[in-house]
Every structure is written in structure tokens, then in C-alpha cells.
Motif scaffolding. Structure first.
Motif, PDB file in Angstrom:
ATOM      1  N   LEU A 156       0.817  -1.209   0.000  1.00 37.51           N
ATOM      2  CA  LEU A 156       0.000   0.000   0.000  1.00 37.51           C
ATOM      3  C   LEU A 156       0.854   1.263   0.000  1.00 37.51           C
ATOM      4  N   ASN A 157       0.278   2.338  -0.476  1.00 39.66           N
ATOM      5  CA  ASN A 157       0.919   3.649  -0.362  1.00 39.66           C
ATOM      6  C   ASN A 157      -0.163   4.720  -0.401  1.00 39.66           C
ATOM      7  N   GLY A 158       0.243   5.961  -0.133  1.00 35.13           N
ATOM      8  CA  GLY A 158      -0.693   7.069  -0.156  1.00 35.13           C
ATOM      9  C   GLY A 158      -1.781   6.930   0.900  1.00 35.13           C
ATOM     10  N   ASP A 159      -2.995   7.377   0.548  1.00 35.57           N
ATOM     11  CA  ASP A 159      -4.100   7.333   1.500  1.00 35.57           C
ATOM     12  C   ASP A 159      -4.420   5.909   1.955  1.00 35.57           C
ATOM     13  N   ALA A 160      -4.314   4.946   1.049  1.00 32.91           N
ATOM     14  CA  ALA A 160      -4.611   3.558   1.406  1.00 32.91           C
ATOM     15  C   ALA A 160      -3.674   3.076   2.506  1.00 32.91           C
ATOM     16  N   PHE A 161      -2.402   3.449   2.409  1.00 38.38           N
ATOM     17  CA  PHE A 161      -1.440   3.073   3.451  1.00 38.38           C
ATOM     18  C   PHE A 161      -1.763   3.783   4.750  1.00 38.38           C
ATOM     19  N   ASP A 162      -1.960   5.088   4.685  1.00 41.70           N
ATOM     20  CA  ASP A 162      -2.178   5.872   5.903  1.00 41.70           C
ATOM     21  C   ASP A 162      -3.405   5.378   6.653  1.00 41.70           C
ATOM     22  N   LYS A 163      -4.475   5.076   5.926  1.00 46.92           N
ATOM     23  CA  LYS A 163      -5.707   4.592   6.545  1.00 46.92           C
ATOM     24  C   LYS A 163      -5.454   3.269   7.282  1.00 46.92           C
ATOM     25  N   ALA A 164      -4.801   2.333   6.585  1.00 46.95           N
ATOM     26  CA  ALA A 164      -4.536   1.022   7.180  1.00 46.95           C
ATOM     27  C   ALA A 164      -3.531   1.117   8.324  1.00 46.95           C
ATOM     28  N   PHE A 165      -2.510   1.958   8.145  1.00 44.53           N
ATOM     29  CA  PHE A 165      -1.479   2.101   9.176  1.00 44.53           C
ATOM     30  C   PHE A 165      -2.070   2.655  10.460  1.00 44.53           C
ATOM     31  N   LEU A 166      -2.862   3.700  10.366  1.00 44.86           N
ATOM     32  CA  LEU A 166      -3.444   4.309  11.564  1.00 44.86           C
ATOM     33  C   LEU A 166      -4.314   3.309  12.319  1.00 44.86           C
ATOM     34  N   SER A 167      -5.157   2.604  11.602  1.00 44.86           N
ATOM     35  CA  SER A 167      -6.035   1.635  12.256  1.00 44.86           C
ATOM     36  C   SER A 167      -5.221   0.534  12.933  1.00 44.86           C
ATOM     37  N   SER A 168      -4.213   0.034  12.229  1.00 48.44           N
ATOM     38  CA  SER A 168      -3.400  -1.053  12.767  1.00 48.44           C
ATOM     39  C   SER A 168      -2.558  -0.597  13.955  1.00 48.44           C
ATOM     40  N   MET A 169      -1.943   0.598  13.848  1.00 47.79           N
ATOM     41  CA  MET A 169      -1.071   1.061  14.922  1.00 47.79           C
ATOM     42  C   MET A 169      -1.868   1.454  16.164  1.00 47.79           C
ATOM     43  N   ILE A 170      -3.075   1.966  15.989  1.00 45.15           N
ATOM     44  CA  ILE A 170      -3.923   2.251  17.148  1.00 45.15           C
ATOM     45  C   ILE A 170      -4.195   0.966  17.915  1.00 45.15           C
ATOM     46  N   GLU A 171      -4.535  -0.090  17.195  1.00 47.94           N
ATOM     47  CA  GLU A 171      -4.810  -1.377  17.846  1.00 47.94           C
ATOM     48  C   GLU A 171      -3.542  -1.933  18.510  1.00 47.94           C
ATOM     49  N   HIS A 172      -2.425  -1.778  17.835  1.00 49.47           N
ATOM     50  CA  HIS A 172      -1.150  -2.257  18.370  1.00 49.47           C
ATOM     51  C   HIS A 172      -0.794  -1.509  19.645  1.00 49.47           C
ATOM     52  N   HIS A 173      -0.954  -0.200  19.638  1.00 49.29           N
ATOM     53  CA  HIS A 173      -0.695   0.602  20.836  1.00 49.29           C
ATOM     54  C   HIS A 173      -1.640   0.200  21.969  1.00 49.29           C
ATOM     55  N   GLN A 174      -2.910  -0.055  21.621  1.00 51.46           N
ATOM     56  CA  GLN A 174      -3.869  -0.451  22.650  1.00 51.46           C
ATOM     57  C   GLN A 174      -3.416  -1.721  23.353  1.00 51.46           C
ATOM     58  N   SER A 175      -2.904  -2.672  22.588  1.00 52.49           N
ATOM     59  CA  SER A 175      -2.409  -3.917  23.171  1.00 52.49           C
ATOM     60  C   SER A 175      -1.232  -3.656  24.109  1.00 52.49           C
ATOM     61  N   ALA A 176      -0.324  -2.764  23.705  1.00 58.08           N
ATOM     62  CA  ALA A 176       0.831  -2.438  24.546  1.00 58.08           C
ATOM     63  C   ALA A 176       0.386  -1.799  25.858  1.00 58.08           C
ATOM     64  N   ILE A 177      -0.607  -0.917  25.790  1.00 57.64           N
ATOM     65  CA  ILE A 177      -1.130  -0.283  27.006  1.00 57.64           C
ATOM     66  C   ILE A 177      -1.731  -1.331  27.931  1.00 57.64           C
ATOM     67  N   ASN A 178      -2.492  -2.267  27.357  1.00 59.27           N
ATOM     68  CA  ASN A 178      -3.099  -3.320  28.179  1.00 59.27           C
ATOM     69  C   ASN A 178      -2.042  -4.177  28.869  1.00 59.27           C
ATOM     70  N   MET A 179      -0.934  -4.421  28.184  1.00 55.47           N
ATOM     71  CA  MET A 179       0.157  -5.217  28.753  1.00 55.47           C
ATOM     72  C   MET A 179       0.920  -4.432  29.823  1.00 55.47           C
ATOM     73  N   ALA A 180       1.105  -3.129  29.569  1.00 56.04           N
ATOM     74  CA  ALA A 180       1.973  -2.318  30.431  1.00 56.04           C
ATOM     75  C   ALA A 180       1.274  -1.796  31.676  1.00 56.04           C
ATOM     76  N   TYR A 181      -0.017  -1.518  31.577  1.00 55.06           N
ATOM     77  CA  TYR A 181      -0.701  -0.846  32.682  1.00 55.06           C
ATOM     78  C   TYR A 181      -0.556  -1.582  34.019  1.00 55.06           C
ATOM     79  N   PRO A 182      -0.725  -2.910  34.089  1.00 51.86           N
ATOM     80  CA  PRO A 182      -0.586  -3.585  35.384  1.00 51.86           C
ATOM     81  C   PRO A 182       0.827  -3.483  35.969  1.00 51.86           C
ATOM     82  N   GLY A 183       1.824  -3.276  35.118  1.00 54.35           N
ATOM     83  CA  GLY A 183       3.201  -3.248  35.585  1.00 54.35           C
ATOM     84  C   GLY A 183       3.533  -2.080  36.488  1.00 54.35           C
ATOM     85  N   GLN A 184       2.713  -1.032  36.430  1.00 54.17           N
ATOM     86  CA  GLN A 184       2.975   0.129  37.281  1.00 54.17           C
ATOM     87  C   GLN A 184       2.862  -0.227  38.763  1.00 54.17           C
TER      88      GLN A 184
END
Length: 231
Positions: A156-184
Motif C-alpha cells: 500500500l501507499n498514499g491514502d490507502a497506506f495511511d488509513k490502514a497504518f493508523l487503524s493497525s497502529m492504534i490497535e497495536h498501541h492499545q495492546s501495549a497499554i493493556n500489557m503495560a498498565y498492570p506493571g505500574q
């Protein structure tokens, strides 16, 4: 004494990563700070973005002490590597410069965090992440999904890439937060507690920014599942 020295250096390094990641993200907010309000950093970095019903959160919230530290470090190293691989693609395939700038921040911060976590594995005699991974099936599924997503993003490139990247990275970040939050509270080592706080703060703020870009650029909002545009 060597372990004490390594631990002390690690604390300083992680503190620097936290400041670096958050300050860089703040720079990337590009005047959108008012969308989140005065108390936004505290609100966004606390429980507001933690999905306590997720398999990730449930698994890590049940671990304490060295059990948490071993599992978190091994799996977060691999999790970060997935984010870095995606971010490297964004540097060449993304349409918006804002995404390319965020990709640079992700690569810089998370590569440093990977190096720190690998040094802790050595200092604390934990198994290497390149050896037997200590994942449950949900974590293994996430890694498989991320590998497939990275492969699909390559086409992918252009808008198609940006759309897919944002959706995927948001979900990826959400998973990291779920893993990290209890560690505090659950982690044994102060270095891990500091890192988990930095991950929750930086990635919560980045999620807020990415969701704002979805609105600004007319992309569909991310749902609870990863979205990959095949069109």
C-alpha cells in the motif's frame, strides 16, 4: 555491584526515553493539545484507555514480581519490533508527513526501549526473547496478526497506506497499554515500573493523535478490531 550499576544506568536511560517519547509526541500534536484539555495527559495515560476486558490485560494483571517482569519484557520486545517494522514502512509509503514524523519517533523510542529490555534480560538472568517465548495463545495470535499486517502494508501507499497504518497502529498501541498498565504496580523492578508508565503515557497520547488524524483526513474511525483496507 555491576548489576547495581546496570540497574542505575537503566533507570536513567528509561527516564530519558519517557521524556523523549512524550516530548516528541507533544511536538507532534501540532496545536491539537486543546482537544484533550488541561488534564489530558493524566486522563489519557491512566485507566481511560486500558481495556480491562482484553486477554492482554487479564493475563498481565494476574502476574506479579519477577513473573510479570519476565513475561512483560520477553513479549514487549517482540511487540515493539512489530511496531518498528510498521513504522519503517511508513517512512517510505505514507502520504502524510505527520505520519512519517510519528514513525521516526516510534522507531527511535521503541528501538531504545528494546535495547534496554534486552540488557535487563541479561542482567537479571531472564531467558532471551530470541529463545522460547512465554506467550499465551492470545499474545501469539497478536504477533501473527502483526506479521501479516506488515506484509499487507508493504503493498500500500498514499491514502490507502495511511488509513490502514493508523487503524493497525492504534490497535497495536492499545495492546501495549493493556500489557503495560498492570506493571505500574505489579512489576518487581523499578526499571520495569518506570518503563510501563512511559509506555502507557506515550502510546495513549499517540493513540489520541492518530484518532484525531483519522477525523482530520476523513478516514473511518478504528473499531475494536484491526482494520486492513484491501481496496
Amino acid at each position: 555491584n555491576n548489576i547495581v550499576i546496570v540497574a542505575t544506568v537503566a533507570i536513567v536511560a528509561i527516564a530519558g526515553v519517557s521524556v523523549y517519547a512524550i516530548s516528541n509526541n507533544d511536538d507532534g500534536m501540532m496545536g491539537n493539545n486543546n482537544m484533550m484539555g488541561e488534564n489530558s495527559s493524566q486522563q489519557v495515560s491512566s485507566s481511560s484507555l486500558v481495556d480491562k476486558n482484553s486477554a492482554d490485560y487479564k493475563m498481565y494483571s494476574e502476574l506479579t514480581g519477577e513473573d510479570y517482569d519476565r513475561m512483560f519484557i520477553a513479549n514487549m520486545i517482540e511487540h515493539h519490533k512489530g511496531a518498528v517494522d510498521m513504522a519503517k514502512l511508513a517512512k517510505t509509503n505514507a502520504k502524510h508527513q505527520e505520519l512519517k514524523d510519528m514513525a521516526d519517533d516510534i522507531i527511535s523510542a521503541q528501538t531504545k526501549e528494546i535495547t534496554d529490555m534486552e540488557s535487563w534480560q541479561t542482567a537479571w538472568s531472564y531467558p532471551s526473547s530470541s529463545g522460547e517465548m512465554m506467550m499465551d495463545h492470545s499474545a501469539m495470535g497478536m504477533m501473527a496478526d502483526m506479521g501479516q499486517m506488515t506484509e499487507e502494508l508493504k503493498a500500500l501507499n498514499g491514502d490507502a497506506f495511511d488509513k490502514a497504518f493508523l487503524s493497525s497502529m492504534i490497535e497495536h498501541h492499545q495492546s501495549a497499554i493493556n500489557m503495560a498498565y498492570p506493571g505500574q504496580t505489579n512489576a518487581k523492578h523499578d526499571e520495569v515500573k518506570t518503563l510501563t508508565k512511559a509506555i502507557v503515557a506515550a502510546q495513549s497520547s499517540e493513540i489520541a493523535q492518530m484518532k484525531q488524524w483519522q477525523k482530520d483526513w476523513g478516514y473511518p474511525a478504528s473499531s475494536g478490531e484491526m482494520m486492513m483496507d484491501h481496496s
